[in-house]
Design an enzyme around this catalytic site. Structure first.
Site, PDB file in Angstrom:
ATOM      1  N   ASN A  49       2.285   1.437   4.391  1.00 13.52           N
ATOM      2  CA  ASN A  49       2.560   0.149   5.064  1.00 13.52           C
ATOM      3  C   ASN A  49       2.256   0.217   6.569  1.00 13.52           C
ATOM      4  O   ASN A  49       2.928  -0.429   7.374  1.00 13.52           O
ATOM      5  CB  ASN A  49       4.019  -0.314   4.823  1.00 13.52           C
ATOM      6  CG  ASN A  49       4.301  -1.759   5.217  1.00 13.52           C
ATOM      7  OD1 ASN A  49       5.429  -2.086   5.585  1.00 13.52           O
ATOM      8  ND2 ASN A  49       3.316  -2.628   5.185  1.00 13.52           N
ATOM      9  N   CYS A  67       0.861  -1.190   0.000  1.00  9.71           N
ATOM     10  CA  CYS A  67       0.000   0.000   0.000  1.00  9.71           C
ATOM     11  C   CYS A  67       0.893   1.235   0.000  1.00  9.71           C
ATOM     12  O   CYS A  67       2.054   1.152  -0.417  1.00  9.71           O
ATOM     13  CB  CYS A  67      -0.975  -0.014   1.179  1.00  9.71           C
ATOM     14  SG  CYS A  67      -0.191   0.042   2.809  1.00  9.71           S
ATOM     15  N   ASP A 119      -8.002   3.934   1.077  1.00  6.15           N
ATOM     16  CA  ASP A 119      -7.103   4.369   2.136  1.00  6.15           C
ATOM     17  C   ASP A 119      -7.922   4.856   3.342  1.00  6.15           C
ATOM     18  O   ASP A 119      -8.683   5.812   3.219  1.00  6.15           O
ATOM     19  CB  ASP A 119      -6.254   5.510   1.571  1.00  6.15           C
ATOM     20  CG  ASP A 119      -5.211   5.995   2.543  1.00  6.15           C
ATOM     21  OD1 ASP A 119      -5.262   5.594   3.714  1.00  6.15           O
ATOM     22  OD2 ASP A 119      -4.351   6.775   2.106  1.00  6.15           O
ATOM     23  N   CYS A 138      -1.455   0.766   7.395  1.00  6.44           N
ATOM     24  CA  CYS A 138      -2.899   0.461   7.507  1.00  6.44           C
ATOM     25  C   CYS A 138      -3.300  -0.756   6.662  1.00  6.44           C
ATOM     26  O   CYS A 138      -3.518  -1.847   7.191  1.00  6.44           O
ATOM     27  CB  CYS A 138      -3.747   1.664   7.094  1.00  6.44           C
ATOM     28  SG  CYS A 138      -3.520   3.125   8.138  1.00  6.44           S
ATOM     29  N   ARG A 139      -3.396  -0.582   5.348  1.00 15.25           N
ATOM     30  CA  ARG A 139      -3.995  -1.631   4.516  1.00 15.25           C
ATOM     31  C   ARG A 139      -3.107  -2.852   4.326  1.00 15.25           C
ATOM     32  O   ARG A 139      -3.565  -3.988   4.524  1.00 15.25           O
ATOM     33  CB  ARG A 139      -4.368  -1.050   3.138  1.00 15.25           C
ATOM     34  CG  ARG A 139      -5.491  -0.036   3.220  1.00 15.25           C
ATOM     35  CD  ARG A 139      -5.600   0.777   1.949  1.00 15.25           C
ATOM     36  NE  ARG A 139      -4.427   1.637   1.777  1.00 15.25           N
ATOM     37  CZ  ARG A 139      -4.178   2.370   0.710  1.00 15.25           C
ATOM     38  NH1 ARG A 139      -5.016   2.324  -0.323  1.00 15.25           N
ATOM     39  NH2 ARG A 139      -3.102   3.137   0.652  1.00 15.25           N
ATOM     40  N   SER A 140      -1.831  -2.636   3.921  1.00 16.72           N
ATOM     41  CA  SER A 140      -1.006  -3.835   3.632  1.00 16.72           C
ATOM     42  C   SER A 140      -0.634  -4.623   4.898  1.00 16.72           C
ATOM     43  O   SER A 140      -0.597  -5.853   4.832  1.00 16.72           O
ATOM     44  CB  SER A 140       0.219  -3.496   2.769  1.00 16.72           C
ATOM     45  OG  SER A 140       1.086  -2.610   3.405  1.00 16.72           O
TER      46      SER A 140
HETATM   47  P1  4NP Z   1      -1.795   2.855   4.142  1.00 13.84           P
HETATM   48  O1  4NP Z   1      -2.438   4.200   4.686  1.00 13.84           O
HETATM   49  O2  4NP Z   1      -1.230   3.178   2.773  1.00 13.84           O
HETATM   50  O3  4NP Z   1      -2.947   1.925   4.079  1.00 13.84           O
HETATM   51  O4  4NP Z   1      -0.727   2.442   5.124  1.00 13.84           O
HETATM   52  C1  4NP Z   1      -1.753   5.413   4.808  1.00 13.84           C
HETATM   53  C2  4NP Z   1      -0.910   5.629   5.873  1.00 13.84           C
HETATM   54  C3  4NP Z   1      -0.281   6.850   6.012  1.00 13.84           C
HETATM   55  C4  4NP Z   1      -0.499   7.837   5.086  1.00 13.84           C
HETATM   56  C5  4NP Z   1      -1.348   7.623   4.009  1.00 13.84           C
HETATM   57  C6  4NP Z   1      -1.966   6.402   3.876  1.00 13.84           C
HETATM   58  N1  4NP Z   1       0.127   9.102   5.253  1.00 13.84           N
HETATM   59  O5  4NP Z   1      -0.204  10.031   4.491  1.00 13.84           O
HETATM   60  O6  4NP Z   1       0.982   9.253   6.149  1.00 13.84           O
END
Ligand code: 4NP
Length: 157
Positions: free
Chosen positions: A12, A9, A126, A14-16
């Site tokens: 790294n 993702c 996201d 939340c989703r992955s």
């Molecule tokens: P992820 O979510 O891609 O599912 O881990 C996010 C985590 C952090 C951020 C964006 C998306 N950020 O902007 O810091």
């Protein structure tokens, strides 16, 4: 290990990692831990070394998935030498991965939700800037696609 799977993702956190923890759980339940290697990574470097987002970890734990051992890392070119499946959470992650991938990559690079059976969405949205419902929706989508992926991996073992 005969098959390796990398979930990707943006951050790294939340989703992955959610996909990583849930697929690990399902692979363990299926008795396939010795044959399937699982990892996750983010296309961005922002959260390298960090534990999963507390909201993702809490939502996952409520459904029986422990994410506490996971730490964020960034995806890189070497991942294409190692992983049989590289599965992106959204189209933007997939575009970034395609830009990083060597022309001769012979593994499966695609969207993770191609393996979903119940849900008809293409992307895992996201959840980072939204409320709790977003994290629950991520879990619903990821559980669904992990079942389909487990079937696909079984057929290749
Ligand atoms: P992820 O979510 O891609 O599912 O881990 C996010 C985590 C952090 C951020 C964006 C998306 N950020 O902007 O810091």
């Amino acid at each position: 290990m005969t098959i390796s799977v990398l979930f990707v993702c943006l951050g790294n956190i939340c989703r992955s990692p959610t996909a990583h923890g849930i697929f690990e759980h399902k692979i363990r339940e299926a008795g396939l831990s010795e044959q399937v290697e699982i990892d996750s990574a983010g296309t961005a470097a922002w959260h390298i070394g960090k534990s999963p987002d507390a909201r993702s970890a809490a939502a996952a734990l409520q459904r029986g998935y422990d994410l506490s051992h996971l730490r964020a890392r960034q995806s890189d070119e070497a991942d294409f030498e190692h992983y049989d499946y590289i599965l992106a959470m959204d189209e933007s992650n997939l575009m970034d991965l395609r830009a990083l991938s060597p022309a001769n990559y012979r593994g499966h690079l695609g969207l993770f939700l191609e393996f979903a059976r119940t849900f008809n969405e293409r992307e895992v949205p996201d959840p980072y800037y939204g409320g709790n419902q977003g994290f629950e929706h991520v879990l619903d989508l990821v559980e669904d696609a992990c079942e389909g992926l487990l079937n696909d991996v079984r057929q290749r073992l």
